[in-house]
Scaffold this motif. Structure first.
Motif, PDB file in Angstrom:
ATOM      1  N   GLY A  23      -0.562 -10.429   4.939  1.00  0.00           N
ATOM      2  CA  GLY A  23      -1.389 -11.353   4.181  1.00  0.00           C
ATOM      3  C   GLY A  23      -0.519 -12.321   3.411  1.00  0.00           C
ATOM      4  N   SER A  24      -1.090 -12.938   2.393  1.00  0.00           N
ATOM      5  CA  SER A  24      -0.280 -13.809   1.549  1.00  0.00           C
ATOM      6  C   SER A  24       0.373 -12.948   0.475  1.00  0.00           C
ATOM      7  N   PRO A  25       1.645 -13.194   0.150  1.00  0.00           N
ATOM      8  CA  PRO A  25       2.316 -12.375  -0.865  1.00  0.00           C
ATOM      9  C   PRO A  25       1.550 -12.333  -2.185  1.00  0.00           C
ATOM     10  N   LYS A  26       0.993 -13.458  -2.605  1.00  0.00           N
ATOM     11  CA  LYS A  26       0.266 -13.458  -3.885  1.00  0.00           C
ATOM     12  C   LYS A  26      -0.929 -12.511  -3.838  1.00  0.00           C
ATOM     13  N   HIS A  27      -1.694 -12.567  -2.762  1.00  0.00           N
ATOM     14  CA  HIS A  27      -2.868 -11.694  -2.642  1.00  0.00           C
ATOM     15  C   HIS A  27      -2.437 -10.219  -2.593  1.00  0.00           C
ATOM     16  N   VAL A  28      -1.375  -9.929  -1.843  1.00  0.00           N
ATOM     17  CA  VAL A  28      -0.892  -8.536  -1.746  1.00  0.00           C
ATOM     18  C   VAL A  28      -0.505  -8.015  -3.131  1.00  0.00           C
ATOM     19  N   PHE A  29       0.228  -8.833  -3.898  1.00  0.00           N
ATOM     20  CA  PHE A  29       0.632  -8.387  -5.234  1.00  0.00           C
ATOM     21  C   PHE A  29      -0.568  -8.254  -6.176  1.00  0.00           C
ATOM     22  N   GLN A  30      -1.560  -9.110  -6.013  1.00  0.00           N
ATOM     23  CA  GLN A  30      -2.772  -8.967  -6.833  1.00  0.00           C
ATOM     24  C   GLN A  30      -3.445  -7.623  -6.571  1.00  0.00           C
ATOM     25  N   GLU A  31      -3.468  -7.198  -5.305  1.00  0.00           N
ATOM     26  CA  GLU A  31      -4.056  -5.898  -4.963  1.00  0.00           C
ATOM     27  C   GLU A  31      -3.191  -4.745  -5.484  1.00  0.00           C
ATOM     28  N   LEU A  32      -1.865  -4.889  -5.366  1.00  0.00           N
ATOM     29  CA  LEU A  32      -0.964  -3.839  -5.848  1.00  0.00           C
ATOM     30  C   LEU A  32      -1.092  -3.658  -7.365  1.00  0.00           C
ATOM     31  N   LEU A  33      -1.324  -4.753  -8.082  1.00  0.00           N
ATOM     32  CA  LEU A  33      -1.493  -4.686  -9.534  1.00  0.00           C
ATOM     33  C   LEU A  33      -2.740  -3.879  -9.907  1.00  0.00           C
ATOM     34  N   LYS A  34      -3.767  -3.924  -9.050  1.00  0.00           N
ATOM     35  CA  LYS A  34      -4.978  -3.135  -9.304  1.00  0.00           C
ATOM     36  C   LYS A  34      -4.751  -1.653  -9.018  1.00  0.00           C
ATOM     37  N   GLU A  35      -3.904  -1.383  -7.998  1.00  0.00           N
ATOM     38  CA  GLU A  35      -3.736  -0.009  -7.524  1.00  0.00           C
ATOM     39  C   GLU A  35      -2.701   0.796  -8.303  1.00  0.00           C
ATOM     40  N   HIS A  36      -1.708   0.115  -8.880  1.00  0.00           N
ATOM     41  CA  HIS A  36      -0.563   0.816  -9.465  1.00  0.00           C
ATOM     42  C   HIS A  36      -0.277   0.341 -10.887  1.00  0.00           C
ATOM     43  N   ASP A  37       0.370   1.211 -11.626  1.00  0.00           N
ATOM     44  CA  ASP A  37       0.963   0.827 -12.912  1.00  0.00           C
ATOM     45  C   ASP A  37       2.393   0.378 -12.606  1.00  0.00           C
ATOM     46  N   ILE A  38       2.589  -0.922 -12.461  1.00  0.00           N
ATOM     47  CA  ILE A  38       3.884  -1.449 -12.017  1.00  0.00           C
ATOM     48  C   ILE A  38       4.761  -1.760 -13.228  1.00  0.00           C
ATOM     49  N   ALA A  39       5.897  -1.067 -13.308  1.00  0.00           N
ATOM     50  CA  ALA A  39       6.817  -1.273 -14.432  1.00  0.00           C
ATOM     51  C   ALA A  39       7.692  -2.504 -14.215  1.00  0.00           C
ATOM     52  N   SER A  40       8.112  -2.719 -12.968  1.00  0.00           N
ATOM     53  CA  SER A  40       8.962  -3.868 -12.647  1.00  0.00           C
ATOM     54  C   SER A  40       9.006  -4.053 -11.139  1.00  0.00           C
ATOM     55  N   VAL A  41       9.395  -5.261 -10.728  1.00  0.00           N
ATOM     56  CA  VAL A  41       9.545  -5.569  -9.299  1.00  0.00           C
ATOM     57  C   VAL A  41      10.965  -6.070  -9.078  1.00  0.00           C
TER      58      VAL A  41
END
Length: 434
Positions: A80-98
């Motif tokens: 998909g588009s990287p922005k959309h993928v990261f938007q979904e990952l932000l919903k699924e995970h508690d992301i400390a850093s990338v």
């Protein structure tokens, strides 16, 4: 409550070992989720049996298996588009850093700025690292800070600044700090609308013997394994550039080392002069009155020019996704100088076909052939396709392999007379550039 994780985003660094950004991510305090995104912005422009997509998919499969075996982990694959993928990952995970490694092409810079802003809006640090080169951006510049536009002074400064102790540090992978589960999303080629290509990316052959004999073998396309076939592996990062420089130094081979530095030279040119993707580095060369005959372009693409070495090169490219570097120079010169077809047409065709396509090198080399780029061949240097055979394929072995019908009536006549084409080219170039 979700456990915090870090993400390591693979792009042009498809290996676990000696990966700068990955090693940094694994030193953090939270487990690392490995991620790869099949970027629809890139994939949508590719043929559905593109060999590079198949190669990427195979390499990711190998990495997944290694992570499953050594870390009880895996690698998340998204399309998909990287922005959309990261938007979904932000919903699924508690992301400390990338974490990720630098990418220098114009589209990559825009993409990373967009992802950096998205993460920043969520208060998430975005850590990026130098990995695919020894020197990047403006690390090798003239004393006054201007970029080098001629290779030899760049190479000399590169070597002057190079320190094996700091620039060749190996970055170990800590398998104990990956996210500890293996059920992560995976996408097949079919899921993305692709099929497995009939063209395979060959393994690289950077042996002691190859490096020691490099200057004696690299110019002759008929020699099996006379070149390293490193291109796709450096392009996609399945090997570490530091490992390759170590090998060049160990064998004390200046020529092999210089080829690695050429790659970085073109990368810093693209970084400093991004307009060169679509425009001549020397603006006056955009005044050339290209003939741009579609029918002639088709003959060139299909290896039907009547010039055996040109045709051999184009047929090798079409059938294998590879063309010997010496022959690349000839076919590029032939298109620009003999046929007066815009170098951008040839650059786009190579971009579609080459397994080792890398924007910086492809644009740099095509502009070199056209005379319009940095450190370019002067426009009056026009390769003679017949004397090139005598110099680099005297026994006709390479030609015999790719143009077996050469002596038959079915082989086309020369589509243009060399002497006439040379004189026409000189006239047209002179009118444009003076």
């Amino acid at each position: 409550m979700k456990e915090p994780i870090s993400i390591f985003w693979f792009r042009r660094d498809l290996r676990l070992e000696d990966n700068v950004g990955l090693a940094a991510a694994l030193k953090g305090k939270v487990p690392v989720l490995p991620l790869f995104i099949f970027d629809e912005h890139i994939l949508d422009r590719l043929p559905k049996d593109d060999a590079r997509v198949s190669f990427l998919h195979q390499q990711l499969g190998k990495m997944r298996r290694t992570l499953q075996e050594k870390a009880d982990s895996s690698l998340a694959m998204h399309h998909g588009s990287p922005k959309h993928v990261f938007q979904e990952l932000l919903k699924e995970h508690d992301i400390a850093s990338v974490y990720t490694n630098h990418d220098y092409e114009p589209y990559a810079k825009e993409r990373d700025a967009e992802i950096g802003k998205l993460l920043s809006d969520h208060g998430i640090p975005f850590h990026t690292f130098k990995d695919q080169v020894i020197f990047e951006k403006d690390e090798v510049v003239k004393n006054d800070g201007d970029p080098y536009v001629v290779y030899t002074p760049y190479k000399n400064k590169w070597k002057e600044l190079f320190n094996p102790k700091t620039h060749l540090t190996e970055h170990a992978v800590d398998f104990s700090n990956f996210v500890n589960h293996s059920r992560l999303p995976v996408c097949t080629l079919e899921d993305m609308g692709f099929t497995t290509s009939g063209i395979a990316v060959p393994d690289h052959t950077v042996s002691k013997h190859l490096i020691q004999n490099y200057e004696d073998t690299r110019n002759f396309p008929a020699i099996e394994n006379g070149t390293s076939r490193l291109g796709p592996h450096l392009r996609f990062g399945t090997v570490s550039v530091r490992q390759m420089v170590r090998k060049a130094i160990a064998e004390e081979n200046e020529v092999f080392w210089s080829e690695l530095i050429w790659r970085e030279f073109f990368m810093q040119i693209l970084w400093h002069f991004p307009h060169t993707v679509n425009a001549a580095f020397k603006p006056k060369y955009d005044r050339i009155a290209w003939r741009n005959q579609e029918e002639e372009f088709e003959k060139w693409k299909n290896g039907q020019t009547g010039y055996a070495l040109v045709d051999a090169g184009m047929r090798e490219l079409n059938q294998t996704g590879y063309m010997h570097n010496r022959v690349r120079m000839l076919v590029a010169s032939f298109l620009c100088k003999h046929l007066l077809i815009d170098w951008r047409w040839g650059e786009a065709y190579f971009a579609e076909k080459l397994l080792d396509f890398e924007l910086a090198s492809n644009v740099g080399n095509w502009q070199w052939a056209a005379g319009s780029g940095v450190d370019a061949a002067p426009y009056f240097r026009i390769f003679n396709p017949m004397t090139q055979v005598d110099k680099f394929d005297k026994q006709r072995k390479y030609i015999d392999k790719w143009v077996p019908e050469l002596q038959e009536l079915s082989y086309p006549d020369k589509m243009v007379d060399h002497k006439m084409a040379r004189e026409r080219c000189l006239k047209v170039y002179k009118e444009a550039v003076g």
